[in-house]
Design a protein around this motif. Structure first.
Motif, PDB file in Angstrom:
ATOM      1  N   VAL A 171     -46.179  14.145  14.443  1.00  0.00           N
ATOM      2  CA  VAL A 171     -45.047  13.352  13.972  1.00  0.00           C
ATOM      3  C   VAL A 171     -44.870  12.162  14.915  1.00  0.00           C
ATOM      4  O   VAL A 171     -43.977  12.162  15.778  1.00  0.00           O
ATOM      5  CB  VAL A 171     -43.751  14.181  13.919  1.00  0.00           C
ATOM      6  CG1 VAL A 171     -42.678  13.403  13.145  1.00  0.00           C
ATOM      7  CG2 VAL A 171     -43.974  15.534  13.299  1.00  0.00           C
ATOM      8  N   PRO A 172     -45.688  11.139  14.839  1.00  0.00           N
ATOM      9  CA  PRO A 172     -45.508   9.980  15.721  1.00  0.00           C
ATOM     10  C   PRO A 172     -44.243   9.220  15.349  1.00  0.00           C
ATOM     11  O   PRO A 172     -44.041   8.864  14.173  1.00  0.00           O
ATOM     12  CB  PRO A 172     -46.768   9.142  15.479  1.00  0.00           C
ATOM     13  CG  PRO A 172     -47.223   9.535  14.107  1.00  0.00           C
ATOM     14  CD  PRO A 172     -46.842  10.965  13.924  1.00  0.00           C
ATOM     15  N   PRO A 173     -43.366   8.975  16.304  1.00  0.00           N
ATOM     16  CA  PRO A 173     -42.113   8.265  15.986  1.00  0.00           C
ATOM     17  C   PRO A 173     -42.341   6.758  15.791  1.00  0.00           C
ATOM     18  O   PRO A 173     -43.271   6.171  16.349  1.00  0.00           O
ATOM     19  CB  PRO A 173     -41.232   8.541  17.201  1.00  0.00           C
ATOM     20  CG  PRO A 173     -42.200   8.719  18.316  1.00  0.00           C
ATOM     21  CD  PRO A 173     -43.428   9.352  17.728  1.00  0.00           C
ATOM     22  N   HIS A 174     -41.471   6.189  15.009  1.00  0.00           N
ATOM     23  CA  HIS A 174     -41.490   4.737  14.827  1.00  0.00           C
ATOM     24  C   HIS A 174     -40.487   4.044  15.753  1.00  0.00           C
ATOM     25  O   HIS A 174     -40.616   2.854  16.026  1.00  0.00           O
ATOM     26  CB  HIS A 174     -41.141   4.368  13.383  1.00  0.00           C
ATOM     27  CG  HIS A 174     -42.063   4.968  12.365  1.00  0.00           C
ATOM     28  ND1 HIS A 174     -41.805   6.167  11.730  1.00  0.00           N
ATOM     29  CD2 HIS A 174     -43.275   4.551  11.901  1.00  0.00           C
ATOM     30  CE1 HIS A 174     -42.778   6.453  10.883  1.00  0.00           C
ATOM     31  NE2 HIS A 174     -43.692   5.497  10.979  1.00  0.00           N
ATOM     32  N   ARG A 175     -39.508   4.805  16.208  1.00  0.00           N
ATOM     33  CA  ARG A 175     -38.454   4.209  17.029  1.00  0.00           C
ATOM     34  C   ARG A 175     -37.866   5.292  17.924  1.00  0.00           C
ATOM     35  O   ARG A 175     -37.823   6.472  17.569  1.00  0.00           O
ATOM     36  CB  ARG A 175     -37.367   3.606  16.132  1.00  0.00           C
ATOM     37  CG  ARG A 175     -36.344   2.763  16.837  1.00  0.00           C
ATOM     38  CD  ARG A 175     -35.672   1.795  15.843  1.00  0.00           C
ATOM     39  NE  ARG A 175     -35.102   2.478  14.699  1.00  0.00           N
ATOM     40  CZ  ARG A 175     -33.866   2.949  14.637  1.00  0.00           C
ATOM     41  NH1 ARG A 175     -33.059   2.816  15.679  1.00  0.00           N
ATOM     42  NH2 ARG A 175     -33.424   3.540  13.547  1.00  0.00           N
ATOM     43  N   VAL A 176     -37.396   4.848  19.114  1.00  0.00           N
ATOM     44  CA  VAL A 176     -36.697   5.722  20.051  1.00  0.00           C
ATOM     45  C   VAL A 176     -35.350   5.087  20.354  1.00  0.00           C
ATOM     46  O   VAL A 176     -35.281   3.926  20.775  1.00  0.00           O
ATOM     47  CB  VAL A 176     -37.501   5.925  21.357  1.00  0.00           C
ATOM     48  CG1 VAL A 176     -36.708   6.790  22.337  1.00  0.00           C
ATOM     49  CG2 VAL A 176     -38.869   6.549  21.061  1.00  0.00           C
ATOM     50  N   ASP A 177     -34.256   5.850  20.122  1.00  0.00           N
ATOM     51  CA  ASP A 177     -32.928   5.331  20.447  1.00  0.00           C
ATOM     52  C   ASP A 177     -32.171   6.351  21.281  1.00  0.00           C
ATOM     53  O   ASP A 177     -32.706   7.396  21.657  1.00  0.00           O
ATOM     54  CB  ASP A 177     -32.152   4.945  19.182  1.00  0.00           C
ATOM     55  CG  ASP A 177     -31.901   6.133  18.269  1.00  0.00           C
ATOM     56  OD1 ASP A 177     -32.150   7.292  18.678  1.00  0.00           O
ATOM     57  OD2 ASP A 177     -31.436   5.922  17.123  1.00  0.00           O
ATOM     58  N   TYR A 178     -30.924   6.031  21.579  1.00  0.00           N
ATOM     59  CA  TYR A 178     -30.132   6.807  22.529  1.00  0.00           C
ATOM     60  C   TYR A 178     -28.832   7.217  21.842  1.00  0.00           C
ATOM     61  O   TYR A 178     -28.148   6.388  21.243  1.00  0.00           O
ATOM     62  CB  TYR A 178     -29.868   5.961  23.768  1.00  0.00           C
ATOM     63  CG  TYR A 178     -29.113   6.651  24.873  1.00  0.00           C
ATOM     64  CD1 TYR A 178     -29.338   7.990  25.187  1.00  0.00           C
ATOM     65  CD2 TYR A 178     -28.180   5.946  25.641  1.00  0.00           C
ATOM     66  CE1 TYR A 178     -28.649   8.609  26.220  1.00  0.00           C
ATOM     67  CE2 TYR A 178     -27.497   6.560  26.671  1.00  0.00           C
ATOM     68  CZ  TYR A 178     -27.730   7.896  26.958  1.00  0.00           C
ATOM     69  OH  TYR A 178     -27.040   8.510  27.969  1.00  0.00           O
ATOM     70  N   GLN A 179     -28.497   8.503  21.896  1.00  0.00           N
ATOM     71  CA  GLN A 179     -27.350   9.047  21.185  1.00  0.00           C
ATOM     72  C   GLN A 179     -26.041   8.371  21.622  1.00  0.00           C
ATOM     73  O   GLN A 179     -25.191   8.051  20.794  1.00  0.00           O
ATOM     74  CB  GLN A 179     -27.252  10.557  21.421  1.00  0.00           C
ATOM     75  CG  GLN A 179     -26.061  11.230  20.748  1.00  0.00           C
ATOM     76  CD  GLN A 179     -26.086  11.090  19.242  1.00  0.00           C
ATOM     77  OE1 GLN A 179     -27.100  11.365  18.619  1.00  0.00           O
ATOM     78  NE2 GLN A 179     -24.973  10.661  18.644  1.00  0.00           N
ATOM     79  N   ALA A 180     -25.873   8.145  22.915  1.00  0.00           N
ATOM     80  CA  ALA A 180     -24.639   7.531  23.406  1.00  0.00           C
ATOM     81  C   ALA A 180     -24.480   6.109  22.863  1.00  0.00           C
ATOM     82  O   ALA A 180     -23.375   5.680  22.511  1.00  0.00           O
ATOM     83  CB  ALA A 180     -24.629   7.519  24.933  1.00  0.00           C
ATOM     84  N   THR A 181     -25.585   5.387  22.760  1.00  0.00           N
ATOM     85  CA  THR A 181     -25.526   4.024  22.227  1.00  0.00           C
ATOM     86  C   THR A 181     -25.178   4.031  20.739  1.00  0.00           C
ATOM     87  O   THR A 181     -24.384   3.199  20.265  1.00  0.00           O
ATOM     88  CB  THR A 181     -26.868   3.314  22.442  1.00  0.00           C
ATOM     89  OG1 THR A 181     -27.192   3.338  23.843  1.00  0.00           O
ATOM     90  CG2 THR A 181     -26.814   1.880  21.967  1.00  0.00           C
TER      91      THR A 181
END
Length: 399
Positions: A171-181
Motif C-alpha cells: 500500500v504505497p501512500p500518496h501523501r503523508v499528513d499530521y493529525q494535529a495539523t
C-alpha cells in the motif's frame, strides 16, 4: 489604508480553488472518470498495527484495524470495496509521531520558504535538517508585515520505518499528513505533504493530459463567454453607426428635396394669389363686349398691371364714362385726351383709361374653384405661365 501594501496572488492556488468550484458543474459520474483518484484511504499507525478508514467525498464508507504485517486484512478490505484501488492513500501520523510549530519570518522569505526554513531548522526545533522531514506552509501575514508559517517536522527514522511497512503491505501512500495539523488547520489539509520526493508517485499521463486539455477548453470557453458578448455588441454598434450614416445621408437628400418642394410650392402659391387677385383678360373683354353697344367699336386696347386703356369711336362717347363706371370691373374711368369728330364716320373718337379689379363675387367663386382643384392648378402652373398676368400690351383692331 496603506497604499504601499503588496498584494500577493498565488496563481496555482487560484486555479486549484477555481477548478474545485467548477467541478460541481461536471456530472459526478464523469468527474469520477476524469479524476486520478476517487476518495481517499487514511492509514493511521497505532501500537497494534494500522487503522484503515475509507472515505468517499468526506463520507466514511468502511473502517478496519489490521496488524502491521497483515496483508490479508488489507486485501480483504480491498476485495470488499473495489473502489479502494483508485483511492488516494494517506498516511496520517498521530500527535506523538511528529510536531508542529507556528513561526514568524520576513515576507521576503516566502519566495524560497522551504530553503529558508531548512537553514534555520535547528533554531526552531531540536533537530538538524538531515534528521527530519519537514514542510512549511504560509498561514497569513501579520500587521508588522511578517508571514505566519506553520512548520511540521517528523523524524526521518520513524517515517522511513512506516513507509517500509507500507511497502510490505503493498500500500504505497500518496501523501503523508499530521493529525494535529488536520484538526487545528483543516484549511491547509492539501497544502503540504511530508512524503519524501523519492516515494511520490506520478499520475497517469493520459489522465493528466485530459485534465489539462479540459482545463484549457474551460479557460477558452470562459474567455469566450466574457469577451464574446462585448465583441458582438461592438459589431452591433459599428453596424448601427454605419446604418445611421447612411440614413443621415438619405435624410439630407430628403430634406434638400423637401426644401425645393417648399420653395416651388411657395412660388406656385404666389402665382395663384396673383391670379386670384388679378382679373383675367378674357373676363375684361367679355365685360367690355357686354357694356359697349354695337354702334361703338374699339380700335386699340392696352391692358397691363390692372390698368386698361382703350381707343375707339362711338356716336356718344361722353356716355361711355358713366357706362364703364357702372361696371364692377372698372374704376377711375376718365378720358385721356379730348374727344374729336371723325369726318368719315361722323362718330366721336375717344381714348379712355381705367383701373381694373376683380369683382368680389367673381373672386369668391374663383377662390372656391381653386380650392377644389388646387393640385391641378399647381401642376398647370408649373407647366405654363398663368394667363392672368399678361405683361405685354394687347391690341384689338377693328375695321
Amino acid at each position: 489604508m496603506n497604499l504601499d501594501t503588496t498584494i500577493e496572488f498565488d496563481l496555482k492556488k487560484f486555479f486549484h480553488w477555481w477548478g474545485g468550484e467548477l467541478a460541481f458543474l461536471v456530472p459526478s459520474g464523469l468527474r469520477r472518470r476524469l479524476r486520478d483518484r476517487q476518495g481517499y484511504l487514511i492509514i493511521s499507525p497505532s501500537r497494534q498495527g494500522y487503522l484503515l478508514e475509507f472515505f468517499d467525498d468526506d463520507k466514511l464508507i468502511a473502517q478496519k484495524s489490521i496488524a502491521s504485517a497483515d496483508t490479508a486484512g488489507y486485501q480483504q478490505l480491498k476485495n470488499q470495496y473495489p473502489a479502494i484501488e483508485k483511492t488516494e492513500v494517506v498516511l496520517r501520523l498521530a500527535s506523538e509521531h511528529a510536531l508542529q510549530r507556528v513561526i514568524f519570518l520576513p515576507a521576503a522569505a516566502q519566495e524560497n520558504l522551504q530553503q529558508v526554513v531548512g537553514f534555520e531548522l535547528d533554531r526552531y526545533t531540536p533537530f538538524k535538517p538531515e534528521q527530519v522531514y519537514f514542510s512549511a506552509v504560509v498561514l497569513g501575514k501579520t500587521e508588522q508585515g511578517q508571514i505566519r508559517v506553520l512548520l511540521i517536522v517528523v523524524p526521518k527514522n520513524f517515517l522511513d520505518q512506516q513507509l517500509a511497512a507500507m511497502e510490505a503491505l503493498a500500500v504505497p501512500p500518496h501523501r503523508v499528513d499530521y493529525q494535529a495539523t488536520v484538526s487545528e488547520f483543516p484549511q491547509i489539509r492539501d497544502a503540504y505533504n511530508l512524503l519524501p520526493e523519492r516515494y511520490r508517485q506520478r499520475g497517469s499521463r493520459l489522465n493528466q493530459s485530459i485534465h489539462w486539455l479540459l482545463s484549457g477548453i474551460l479557460l477558452l470557453l470562459t474567455i469566450a463567454a466574457l469577451v464574446g458578448p462585448v465583441w458582438l455588441e461592438g459589431r452591433a454598434v459599428d453596424s448601427l453607426k454605419s446604418r445611421i450614416k447612411q440614413l443621415e445621408k438619405q435624410t439630407r437628400l430628403v430634406e434638400a428635396q423637401q426644401r425645393e418642394i417648399d420653395a416651388l410650392r411657395g412660388e406656385t402659391q404666389k402665382l395663384i394669389d396673383i391670379k386670384d387677385q388679378s382679373p383675367a383678360l378674357l373676363g375684361v373683354l367679355a365685360e367690355l363686349s357686354s357694356l359697349l353697344k354695337d354702334d361703338t367699336w374699339l380700335t386699340h386696347l392696352q391692358y397691363s398691371n390692372k390698368h386698361l386703356q382703350i381707343q375707339g369711336q362711338s356716336p356718344a362717347a361722353s356716355a361711355l364714362i358713366s357706362l364703364l363706371e357702372g361696371s364692377a370691373f372698372f374704376s377711375k374711368v376718365s378720358f385721356v385726351s379730348p374727344l374729336t369728330q371723325d369726318k368719315t364716320t361722323g362718330r366721336e373718337r375717344f381714348q379712355i383709361s381705367s383701373d381694373v379689379s376683380m369683382p368680389v363675387t367673381i373672386a369668391a367663386e374663383s377662390a372656391n374653384t381653386g380650392d377644389d382643384a388646387n393640385s391641378n392648378d399647381q401642376s398647370n402652373s408649373e407647366q405654363s405661365p398663368p394667363e392672368a398676368i399678361p405683361e405685354a400690351a394687347a391690341e384689338v383692331k377693328g375695321d
